[in-house]
Design a protein around this motif. Structure first.
Motif, PDB file in Angstrom:
ATOM      1  N   VAL A  12       0.819  -1.215   0.000  1.00 25.69           N
ATOM      2  CA  VAL A  12       0.000   0.000   0.000  1.00 25.69           C
ATOM      3  C   VAL A  12       0.851   1.262   0.000  1.00 25.69           C
ATOM      4  O   VAL A  12       0.368   2.330  -0.395  1.00 25.69           O
ATOM      5  CB  VAL A  12      -0.963   0.027   1.214  1.00 25.69           C
ATOM      6  N   HIS A  13       2.099   1.138   0.428  1.00 28.14           N
ATOM      7  CA  HIS A  13       2.972   2.306   0.482  1.00 28.14           C
ATOM      8  C   HIS A  13       3.793   2.491  -0.796  1.00 28.14           C
ATOM      9  O   HIS A  13       4.426   3.531  -0.978  1.00 28.14           O
ATOM     10  CB  HIS A  13       3.916   2.202   1.687  1.00 28.14           C
ATOM     11  N   ARG A  14       3.756   1.483  -1.668  1.00 26.10           N
ATOM     12  CA  ARG A  14       4.491   1.570  -2.935  1.00 26.10           C
ATOM     13  C   ARG A  14       3.659   0.974  -4.065  1.00 26.10           C
ATOM     14  O   ARG A  14       3.999  -0.085  -4.609  1.00 26.10           O
ATOM     15  CB  ARG A  14       5.831   0.834  -2.832  1.00 26.10           C
ATOM     16  N   PRO A  15       2.570   1.614  -4.424  1.00 24.19           N
ATOM     17  CA  PRO A  15       1.778   1.104  -5.550  1.00 24.19           C
ATOM     18  C   PRO A  15       2.575   1.219  -6.847  1.00 24.19           C
ATOM     19  O   PRO A  15       3.537   1.994  -6.927  1.00 24.19           O
ATOM     20  CB  PRO A  15       0.553   2.022  -5.561  1.00 24.19           C
ATOM     21  N   PRO A  16       2.209   0.450  -7.865  1.00 22.84           N
ATOM     22  CA  PRO A  16       2.986   0.455  -9.116  1.00 22.84           C
ATOM     23  C   PRO A  16       2.945   1.796  -9.827  1.00 22.84           C
ATOM     24  O   PRO A  16       1.999   2.567  -9.686  1.00 22.84           O
ATOM     25  CB  PRO A  16       2.302  -0.634  -9.951  1.00 22.84           C
ATOM     26  N   ALA A  17       4.000   2.053 -10.588  1.00 17.87           N
ATOM     27  CA  ALA A  17       4.090   3.299 -11.344  1.00 17.87           C
ATOM     28  C   ALA A  17       2.971   3.374 -12.378  1.00 17.87           C
ATOM     29  O   ALA A  17       2.526   2.362 -12.918  1.00 17.87           O
ATOM     30  CB  ALA A  17       5.443   3.391 -12.032  1.00 17.87           C
ATOM     31  N   ALA A  18       2.502   4.597 -12.642  1.00 19.47           N
ATOM     32  CA  ALA A  18       1.413   4.792 -13.613  1.00 19.47           C
ATOM     33  C   ALA A  18       1.669   6.013 -14.479  1.00 19.47           C
ATOM     34  O   ALA A  18       0.738   6.734 -14.845  1.00 19.47           O
ATOM     35  CB  ALA A  18       0.086   4.918 -12.883  1.00 19.47           C
ATOM     36  N   GLU A  19       2.946   6.251 -14.827  1.00 22.98           N
ATOM     37  CA  GLU A  19       3.255   7.381 -15.703  1.00 22.98           C
ATOM     38  C   GLU A  19       2.507   7.240 -17.025  1.00 22.98           C
ATOM     39  O   GLU A  19       2.352   6.145 -17.548  1.00 22.98           O
ATOM     40  CB  GLU A  19       4.764   7.454 -15.984  1.00 22.98           C
ATOM     41  N   GLY A  20       2.036   8.356 -17.544  1.00 25.70           N
ATOM     42  CA  GLY A  20       1.332   8.359 -18.811  1.00 25.70           C
ATOM     43  C   GLY A  20      -0.159   8.082 -18.695  1.00 25.70           C
ATOM     44  O   GLY A  20      -0.868   8.118 -19.699  1.00 25.70           O
ATOM     45  N   ARG A  21      -0.624   7.798 -17.478  1.00 28.37           N
ATOM     46  CA  ARG A  21      -2.045   7.539 -17.290  1.00 28.37           C
ATOM     47  C   ARG A  21      -2.706   8.739 -16.622  1.00 28.37           C
ATOM     48  O   ARG A  21      -2.058   9.531 -15.931  1.00 28.37           O
ATOM     49  CB  ARG A  21      -2.239   6.276 -16.456  1.00 28.37           C
ATOM     50  N   THR A  22      -4.017   8.866 -16.835  1.00 29.96           N
ATOM     51  CA  THR A  22      -4.777   9.986 -16.279  1.00 29.96           C
ATOM     52  C   THR A  22      -5.956   9.449 -15.497  1.00 29.96           C
ATOM     53  O   THR A  22      -6.726   8.614 -15.992  1.00 29.96           O
ATOM     54  CB  THR A  22      -5.285  10.916 -17.398  1.00 29.96           C
ATOM     55  N   PHE A  23      -6.117   9.949 -14.261  1.00 30.38           N
ATOM     56  CA  PHE A  23      -7.194   9.517 -13.382  1.00 30.38           C
ATOM     57  C   PHE A  23      -7.987  10.728 -12.916  1.00 30.38           C
ATOM     58  O   PHE A  23      -7.419  11.764 -12.577  1.00 30.38           O
ATOM     59  CB  PHE A  23      -6.636   8.798 -12.149  1.00 30.38           C
ATOM     60  N   LEU A  24      -9.303  10.580 -12.869  1.00 32.28           N
ATOM     61  CA  LEU A  24     -10.194  11.603 -12.327  1.00 32.28           C
ATOM     62  C   LEU A  24     -10.759  11.108 -11.011  1.00 32.28           C
ATOM     63  O   LEU A  24     -11.297   9.999 -10.939  1.00 32.28           O
ATOM     64  CB  LEU A  24     -11.335  11.886 -13.315  1.00 32.28           C
ATOM     65  N   VAL A  25     -10.629  11.918  -9.961  1.00 34.38           N
ATOM     66  CA  VAL A  25     -11.173  11.578  -8.648  1.00 34.38           C
ATOM     67  C   VAL A  25     -12.218  12.624  -8.288  1.00 34.38           C
ATOM     68  O   VAL A  25     -11.879  13.785  -8.049  1.00 34.38           O
ATOM     69  CB  VAL A  25     -10.071  11.551  -7.567  1.00 34.38           C
ATOM     70  N   THR A  26     -13.479  12.238  -8.280  1.00 31.90           N
ATOM     71  CA  THR A  26     -14.505  13.213  -7.892  1.00 31.90           C
ATOM     72  C   THR A  26     -14.426  13.417  -6.382  1.00 31.90           C
ATOM     73  O   THR A  26     -14.217  12.468  -5.620  1.00 31.90           O
ATOM     74  CB  THR A  26     -15.922  12.753  -8.297  1.00 31.90           C
ATOM     75  N   GLY A  27     -14.570  14.657  -5.965  1.00 32.99           N
ATOM     76  CA  GLY A  27     -14.411  14.957  -4.540  1.00 32.99           C
ATOM     77  C   GLY A  27     -12.990  14.731  -4.065  1.00 32.99           C
ATOM     78  O   GLY A  27     -12.762  14.359  -2.910  1.00 32.99           O
ATOM     79  N   GLY A  28     -12.018  14.997  -4.943  1.00 33.76           N
ATOM     80  CA  GLY A  28     -10.617  14.746  -4.605  1.00 33.76           C
ATOM     81  C   GLY A  28      -9.985  15.814  -3.740  1.00 33.76           C
ATOM     82  O   GLY A  28      -8.787  15.756  -3.476  1.00 33.76           O
ATOM     83  N   ASN A  29     -10.771  16.773  -3.296  1.00 27.81           N
ATOM     84  CA  ASN A  29     -10.218  17.875  -2.508  1.00 27.81           C
ATOM     85  C   ASN A  29     -10.251  17.633  -0.998  1.00 27.81           C
ATOM     86  O   ASN A  29      -9.690  18.407  -0.233  1.00 27.81           O
ATOM     87  CB  ASN A  29     -10.979  19.178  -2.802  1.00 27.81           C
ATOM     88  N   ALA A  30     -10.915  16.557  -0.531  1.00 26.33           N
ATOM     89  CA  ALA A  30     -11.047  16.351   0.917  1.00 26.33           C
ATOM     90  C   ALA A  30     -11.334  14.882   1.211  1.00 26.33           C
ATOM     91  O   ALA A  30     -11.727  14.114   0.325  1.00 26.33           O
ATOM     92  CB  ALA A  30     -12.171  17.226   1.492  1.00 26.33           C
ATOM     93  N   GLY A  31     -11.148  14.499   2.489  1.00 24.57           N
ATOM     94  CA  GLY A  31     -11.528  13.176   2.951  1.00 24.57           C
ATOM     95  C   GLY A  31     -10.831  12.044   2.222  1.00 24.57           C
ATOM     96  O   GLY A  31      -9.660  12.129   1.858  1.00 24.57           O
TER      97      GLY A  31
END
Length: 316
Positions: A12-31
């Motif tokens: 959990v402290h070293r998830p795999p690299a994801a360079e070149g990928r794009t992720f959208l997180v709704t409500g990514g500003n808190a919690g």
């Protein structure tokens, strides 16, 4: 199903690299959403924080950049409580594909009175479920254009004890905030499982996965100024609870794994390992009331009608 995970244990402290990928997180500003965004940013991916509050999004991005060297984060103005704005918001992404969306944003009210969205839907059901249901339609072309797109819906442990009232989805007859919240999260989870069934039937490369954070308390969460500061007094008072639950940083772990782990399969449910409340992520059995296809079909039809969306959500 889990051979890849067993041969390469998930850290959990070293998830795999994801360079070149794009992720959208709704409500990514808190919690939970903030920590999902922070952990995904550490993989080298571009992380888009969907939020209707620009100031809070700016604070979250500043915090992420202070902790993740070279973090590539940006803000997308997004209001799930106003369905008419969603297409324009998605157009503002200005990308040719999206590798994953995390349907995380949510409203949780503690007290009456009942409130409604701009569209006249009960606020929690309308934002948590209907907003994400409609958003999925506008994101479908971008997710389908990715090599292996994923939709990760963030549910709640609270949904386990709830059942949907299909004749009163908007709690117009009997509004109780905690129950209405739990049912809104149950609706999201039912949607996530039904969506994957429909994606598989359509032969889509996109996967739909459901994850939940277990018991995640602010008082057990590390400080992330200026997003939130946890005082020493709060942490001290929360120590006994830490035997059963955890902070929101750990609550983000099942969601991040659902986004990144190549061993994850569509239609799975991911949550914390210890009684579904705390610990590292694991794949859980899907409770029967969340997998009820007849209920899911009725919920889907009602959601499509209430949001005015294509019943296929753009996936063919």
């Amino acid at each position: 199903m889990f051979s890849a995970s067993r041969s390469q244990p998930w850290d959990v402290h070293r998830p795999p690299a994801a360079e070149g990928r794009t992720f959208l997180v709704t409500g990514g500003n808190a919690g939970i959403g903030y920590f999902v965004a922070e952990q995904l940013a550490a993989t080298g991916a571009v992380v888009v924080l969907g939020s209707r509050d620009t100031a809070k999004a700016d604070a979250a991005m500043a915090s992420i950049r202070s902790r993740v060297s070279g973090a590539r984060v940006r803000h997308l103005w997004l209001d799930l409580a106003d369905l008419s704005t969603l297409k324009t918001a998605v157009d503002g992404l200005d990308i040719d594909h999206l590798d994953a969306v995390v349907h995380n944003a949510g409203v949780a009210l503690d007290d009456p009175p009942r409130r409604e969205t701009v569209d006249g839907h009960e606020l929690m059901f309308g934002t948590n479920h209907l907003g994400h249901f409609a958003l999925t339609q506008w994101l479908a072309p971008l997710l389908s254009a990715a090599p292996a797109g994923r939709i990760v819906t963030v549910g709640s442990f609270a949904a386990r004890s709830e059942r949907l009232d299909l004749d009163d989805l908007q709690s117009t007859r009997d509004y109780r905030p905690k129950r209405t919240y739990g049912r809104s999260k149950l609706a999201q989870m039912c949607f996530g499982f039904e969506l994957d069934r429909r994606l598989r039937a359509a032969g889509s490369t996109v996967l739909s996965v459901v994850a939940h954070p277990g018991g995640a308390l602010d008082s057990l969460t590390p400080s992330r100024p200026p997003v939130r500061v946890t005082t020493s007094g709060e942490r001290l008072r929360a120590l006994p609870a830490g035997l059963l639950v955890q902070g929101k940083d750990a609550g983000a772990w099942p969601v991040v794994r659902a986004v990144l782990d190549p061993a994850v399969r569509g239609g799975q449910l991911w949550g914390p390992r210890v009684f579904g409340l705390r610990g590292t992520p694991r794949c859980e059995p899907v409770p029967s009331h969340m997998a009820d296809r007849a209920v899911a079909a009725r919920l889907w039809a009602a959601s499509s009608e209430l949001t005015g969306t294509d019943s296929h959500l753009g996936f063919r």
